[in-house]
Structure formats: C-alpha cells, structure tokens
Design a protein around this motif. Structure first.
Motif, PDB file in Angstrom:
ATOM      1  N   LYS A  87       0.825  -1.218   0.000  1.00 39.25           N
ATOM      2  CA  LYS A  87       0.000   0.000   0.000  1.00 39.25           C
ATOM      3  C   LYS A  87       0.851   1.257   0.000  1.00 39.25           C
ATOM      4  CE  LYS A  87      -3.994  -2.167   2.129  1.00 39.25           C
ATOM      5  NZ  LYS A  87      -4.764  -2.370   3.343  1.00 39.25           N
ATOM      6  N   ALA A  88       2.001   1.216   0.694  1.00 37.33           N
ATOM      7  CA  ALA A  88       2.871   2.387   0.752  1.00 37.33           C
ATOM      8  C   ALA A  88       3.538   2.673  -0.597  1.00 37.33           C
ATOM      9  CB  ALA A  88       3.946   2.186   1.824  1.00 37.33           C
ATOM     10  N   HIS A  89       3.812   1.624  -1.358  1.00 40.48           N
ATOM     11  CA  HIS A  89       4.523   1.809  -2.627  1.00 40.48           C
ATOM     12  C   HIS A  89       3.605   1.830  -3.844  1.00 40.48           C
ATOM     13  CE1 HIS A  89       8.569   1.681  -1.035  1.00 40.48           C
ATOM     14  NE2 HIS A  89       8.158   0.735  -0.216  1.00 40.48           N
ATOM     15  N   ALA A  90       2.404   1.348  -3.701  1.00 40.44           N
ATOM     16  CA  ALA A  90       1.480   1.310  -4.835  1.00 40.44           C
ATOM     17  C   ALA A  90       0.718   2.626  -4.911  1.00 40.44           C
ATOM     18  CB  ALA A  90       0.514   0.152  -4.686  1.00 40.44           C
ATOM     19  N   ALA A 153       4.390   9.449 -14.632  1.00 41.77           N
ATOM     20  CA  ALA A 153       5.777   9.886 -14.744  1.00 41.77           C
ATOM     21  C   ALA A 153       6.623   9.180 -13.700  1.00 41.77           C
ATOM     22  CB  ALA A 153       5.874  11.399 -14.579  1.00 41.77           C
ATOM     23  N   GLY A 154       7.798   8.751 -14.100  1.00 36.19           N
ATOM     24  CA  GLY A 154       8.728   8.103 -13.189  1.00 36.19           C
ATOM     25  C   GLY A 154       9.627   7.158 -13.939  1.00 36.19           C
ATOM     26  N   SER A 155      10.586   6.601 -13.220  1.00 35.61           N
ATOM     27  CA  SER A 155      11.467   5.613 -13.839  1.00 35.61           C
ATOM     28  C   SER A 155      11.790   4.531 -12.830  1.00 35.61           C
ATOM     29  CB  SER A 155      12.755   6.269 -14.351  1.00 35.61           C
ATOM     30  OG  SER A 155      13.527   6.722 -13.272  1.00 35.61           O
ATOM     31  N   VAL A 156      12.107   3.361 -13.352  1.00 32.65           N
ATOM     32  CA  VAL A 156      12.443   2.227 -12.500  1.00 32.65           C
ATOM     33  C   VAL A 156      13.352   1.295 -13.294  1.00 32.65           C
ATOM     34  CG1 VAL A 156      10.416   0.852 -13.160  1.00 32.65           C
ATOM     35  CG2 VAL A 156      11.464   0.502 -10.929  1.00 32.65           C
ATOM     36  N   THR A 157      14.279   0.658 -12.591  1.00 31.30           N
ATOM     37  CA  THR A 157      15.168  -0.331 -13.187  1.00 31.30           C
ATOM     38  C   THR A 157      14.713  -1.707 -12.721  1.00 31.30           C
ATOM     39  OG1 THR A 157      16.987   1.249 -13.167  1.00 31.30           O
ATOM     40  CG2 THR A 157      17.570  -1.078 -13.402  1.00 31.30           C
ATOM     41  N   VAL A 158      14.483  -2.611 -13.669  1.00 29.35           N
ATOM     42  CA  VAL A 158      13.972  -3.942 -13.338  1.00 29.35           C
ATOM     43  C   VAL A 158      14.703  -5.012 -14.153  1.00 29.35           C
ATOM     44  CG1 VAL A 158      11.662  -3.108 -12.720  1.00 29.35           C
ATOM     45  CG2 VAL A 158      12.125  -3.788 -15.056  1.00 29.35           C
ATOM     46  N   SER A 159      14.543  -6.245 -13.733  1.00 26.00           N
ATOM     47  CA  SER A 159      15.070  -7.378 -14.477  1.00 26.00           C
ATOM     48  C   SER A 159      14.161  -7.652 -15.668  1.00 26.00           C
ATOM     49  CB  SER A 159      15.116  -8.617 -13.577  1.00 26.00           C
ATOM     50  OG  SER A 159      15.202  -9.786 -14.351  1.00 26.00           O
ATOM     51  N   PRO A 160      14.703  -7.691 -16.887  1.00 19.55           N
ATOM     52  CA  PRO A 160      13.844  -7.983 -18.033  1.00 19.55           C
ATOM     53  C   PRO A 160      13.267  -9.403 -17.973  1.00 19.55           C
ATOM     54  CG  PRO A 160      16.143  -7.917 -18.714  1.00 19.55           C
ATOM     55  CD  PRO A 160      16.092  -7.464 -17.279  1.00 19.55           C
ATOM     56  N   GLU A 161      14.005 -10.331 -17.366  1.00 19.11           N
ATOM     57  CA  GLU A 161      13.513 -11.702 -17.267  1.00 19.11           C
ATOM     58  C   GLU A 161      12.303 -11.792 -16.348  1.00 19.11           C
ATOM     59  OE1 GLU A 161      17.324 -12.673 -16.193  1.00 19.11           O
ATOM     60  OE2 GLU A 161      17.917 -13.474 -18.137  1.00 19.11           O
ATOM     61  N   TYR A 162      12.353 -11.100 -15.196  1.00 15.88           N
ATOM     62  CA  TYR A 162      11.202 -11.095 -14.289  1.00 15.88           C
ATOM     63  C   TYR A 162       9.996 -10.445 -14.963  1.00 15.88           C
ATOM     64  CZ  TYR A 162      14.171 -12.382 -10.302  1.00 15.88           C
ATOM     65  OH  TYR A 162      15.017 -13.026  -9.440  1.00 15.88           O
ATOM     66  N   ASN A 176       6.089   4.077  -9.132  1.00 11.36           N
ATOM     67  CA  ASN A 176       5.976   4.940  -7.967  1.00 11.36           C
ATOM     68  C   ASN A 176       7.319   5.033  -7.264  1.00 11.36           C
ATOM     69  OD1 ASN A 176       4.490   6.531  -6.151  1.00 11.36           O
ATOM     70  ND2 ASN A 176       4.321   4.825  -4.747  1.00 11.36           N
ATOM     71  N   ASP A 177       7.619   6.141  -6.723  1.00 14.45           N
ATOM     72  CA  ASP A 177       8.753   6.449  -5.849  1.00 14.45           C
ATOM     73  C   ASP A 177      10.115   6.009  -6.384  1.00 14.45           C
ATOM     74  OD1 ASP A 177       9.025   3.708  -5.144  1.00 14.45           O
ATOM     75  OD2 ASP A 177       7.805   3.947  -3.360  1.00 14.45           O
ATOM     76  N   GLU A 178      10.279   6.008  -7.690  1.00 16.35           N
ATOM     77  CA  GLU A 178      11.561   5.722  -8.336  1.00 16.35           C
ATOM     78  C   GLU A 178      12.120   4.328  -8.058  1.00 16.35           C
ATOM     79  OE1 GLU A 178      13.205   7.717 -10.558  1.00 16.35           O
ATOM     80  OE2 GLU A 178      11.507   9.067 -10.419  1.00 16.35           O
ATOM     81  N   ARG A 179      11.344   3.438  -7.447  1.00 14.71           N
ATOM     82  CA  ARG A 179      11.880   2.106  -7.197  1.00 14.71           C
ATOM     83  C   ARG A 179      10.833   1.020  -7.280  1.00 14.71           C
ATOM     84  NH1 ARG A 179      13.067   3.710  -1.053  1.00 14.71           N
ATOM     85  NH2 ARG A 179      10.917   3.857  -0.443  1.00 14.71           N
ATOM     86  N   SER A 180       9.598   1.392  -7.508  1.00 13.85           N
ATOM     87  CA  SER A 180       8.531   0.392  -7.499  1.00 13.85           C
ATOM     88  C   SER A 180       7.790   0.350  -8.834  1.00 13.85           C
ATOM     89  CB  SER A 180       7.518   0.705  -6.385  1.00 13.85           C
ATOM     90  OG  SER A 180       8.145   0.740  -5.138  1.00 13.85           O
ATOM     91  N   LEU A 181       7.868  -0.773  -9.495  1.00 14.43           N
ATOM     92  CA  LEU A 181       7.045  -1.033 -10.665  1.00 14.43           C
ATOM     93  C   LEU A 181       5.862  -1.835 -10.161  1.00 14.43           C
ATOM     94  CD1 LEU A 181       6.500  -1.124 -13.726  1.00 14.43           C
ATOM     95  CD2 LEU A 181       7.864  -3.223 -13.787  1.00 14.43           C
ATOM     96  N   VAL A 182       4.669  -1.294 -10.297  1.00 14.47           N
ATOM     97  CA  VAL A 182       3.470  -1.938  -9.794  1.00 14.47           C
ATOM     98  C   VAL A 182       2.671  -2.423 -10.992  1.00 14.47           C
ATOM     99  CG1 VAL A 182       1.415  -1.673  -8.365  1.00 14.47           C
ATOM    100  CG2 VAL A 182       3.483  -0.372  -7.804  1.00 14.47           C
ATOM    101  N   LEU A 183       2.426  -3.736 -11.021  1.00 14.37           N
ATOM    102  CA  LEU A 183       1.680  -4.348 -12.122  1.00 14.37           C
ATOM    103  C   LEU A 183       0.309  -4.737 -11.619  1.00 14.37           C
ATOM    104  CD1 LEU A 183       4.713  -6.397 -13.313  1.00 14.37           C
ATOM    105  CD2 LEU A 183       3.725  -4.439 -14.488  1.00 14.37           C
ATOM    106  N   HIS A 184      -0.713  -4.407 -12.386  1.00 16.60           N
ATOM    107  CA  HIS A 184      -2.090  -4.558 -11.952  1.00 16.60           C
ATOM    108  C   HIS A 184      -2.853  -5.513 -12.871  1.00 16.60           C
ATOM    109  CE1 HIS A 184      -1.775  -0.675  -9.703  1.00 16.60           C
ATOM    110  NE2 HIS A 184      -0.986  -0.373 -10.699  1.00 16.60           N
ATOM    111  N   GLY A 185      -3.900  -6.093 -12.310  1.00 20.52           N
ATOM    112  CA  GLY A 185      -4.867  -6.835 -13.117  1.00 20.52           C
ATOM    113  C   GLY A 185      -4.378  -8.179 -13.543  1.00 20.52           C
ATOM    114  N   GLY A 186      -5.266  -8.878 -14.156  1.00 19.71           N
ATOM    115  CA  GLY A 186      -4.957 -10.224 -14.642  1.00 19.71           C
ATOM    116  C   GLY A 186      -5.225 -10.317 -16.114  1.00 19.71           C
ATOM    117  N   ALA A 187      -4.744 -11.396 -16.667  1.00 20.38           N
ATOM    118  CA  ALA A 187      -4.932 -11.612 -18.093  1.00 20.38           C
ATOM    119  C   ALA A 187      -6.255 -12.291 -18.349  1.00 20.38           C
ATOM    120  CB  ALA A 187      -3.798 -12.456 -18.645  1.00 20.38           C
TER     121      ALA A 187
END
Length: 187
Positions: A87-90, A153-162, A176-187
């Motif tokens: 909740k704090a990062h999303a 707006a923002g940027s984040v560095t992540v593993s392409p494999e993940y 969010n907060d320059e370190r959190s990539l938040v993925l939502h929903g389902g397929a």
C-alpha cells in the motif's frame, strides 16, 4: 478472499484470489517463491483452486483431470506488514494500460543482456510515453512506446527476465517512488 504474498530479493508479488478458502475467514499467506511460481503456473491451466490453510502449511487443490494438489509451508513473515508495504509503494488507482509492443521490447532487452551478470532494463515514463532502455555486452537499445496516460511519470530499473515472466498475467502498470514497478490486473 485470500491474499497470497511471495517475496524474493528485490521483488514481491501480491495475488488476490477470489476462490473458496477453508480454515480461516480472512487469509494472508506468505509462501516460498518456488511454491508461488508453481501456483501461478498451474492457475491458468487448472482453473480456480480450493485453498485449505493450516497453522504452518497451505494446501492448494485444483480440480482438473488429473487433480493437482500443491502443499507448501507458510513462511513466518507477518503478511499484514507486507500488505502495508504494498500500500505504501502502490500509487492510487489501477495504473495505465500496458502498451502494445512492450513484451517484444523486453525480449530484445533479454537478448542484449544475455551475456551480462547483471541484467537490467530501465523503464521511464513521462509525457504519454514509455521509454525502454537496456545496455549489455551485445549492444544497446532505446525504444519509445506510446501510453494512454499522459500524467504517469517516473522511472524504474527492473530485471527484463522477471518482467517477461509476469507480463502475460497483467494488463496495467504504474511506477511509484523511483523504485517500485506496480503491475495490476490479470490476463
């Protein structure tokens, strides 16, 4: 409703299941990453599971043919604290639709970083665009994809494999907060 949490180094996953829960009225589970990976792999193939929660284990039963049962230990991390971290990062809202072509760009980043010990891709959003940047032993790439959300707006560095592993199961994202990539929903 059950909240399943999995964490492994710099990544964390929260999945809300609306399937039958036996054992508790409310459930928040923390399970080892291999069990969470297997659960996510089985879910699209086997359908909605029945989950029985015991003191130190969870039993997940899929009623397919043949029937599949996953038994996993539960980790001792207080899951409500993990929910507070999410909740704090999303950010509020459900994020922006994942742009067409992102999966193909992530595949390119995986190839470019395949010989590197650290595999990273930078996602940068702003002015209605998503910039995907990767650099590795085999070369560099920078691609821009259009977004429906002009305010994200923002940027984040992540593993392409993940990211490749989770993209088929999500439909929206936010940063969010320059370190959190938040993925939502389902397929």
């Amino acid at each position: 409703v059950a909240m399943l949490f999995s964490t492994y180094n710099n990544t964390a996953t929260r999945v809300e299941l609306k399937s039958k829960i036996q054992g508790r009225k409310e459930a928040a589970l923390v399970m080892p990453k291999p069990a969470a990976d297997l659960l996510l792999k089985l879910f699209p193939k086997e359908g909605k599971p029945t989950i029985t929660i015991c003191e130190k284990i969870a039993i997940v039963q899929f009623g397919g043919n043949p029937e599949v049962t996953l038994v996993t230990k539960l980790l001792g991390t207080p899951s409500m604290k993990i929910d507070e971290i999410f909740k704090a990062h999303a950010p509020n809202g459900d994020g922006c639709p994942i742009p067409p072509g992102l999966a193909a760009e992530i595949e390119k980043a995986i190839v470019l970083t395949s010989r590197d010990s650290i595999k990273e891709v930078v996602l940068f959003t702003g002015k209605g665009e998503l910039s995907v940047t990767a650099s590795g032993a085999l070369g560099k790439m920078r691609t821009t994809l259009m977004l429906d959300d002009k305010k994200l707006a923002g940027s984040v560095t992540v593993s392409p494999e993940y990211l490749k592993r989770i993209l088929p199961f999500v439909s929206r994202f936010s940063i969010n907060d320059e370190r959190s990539l938040v993925l939502h929903g389902g397929a």
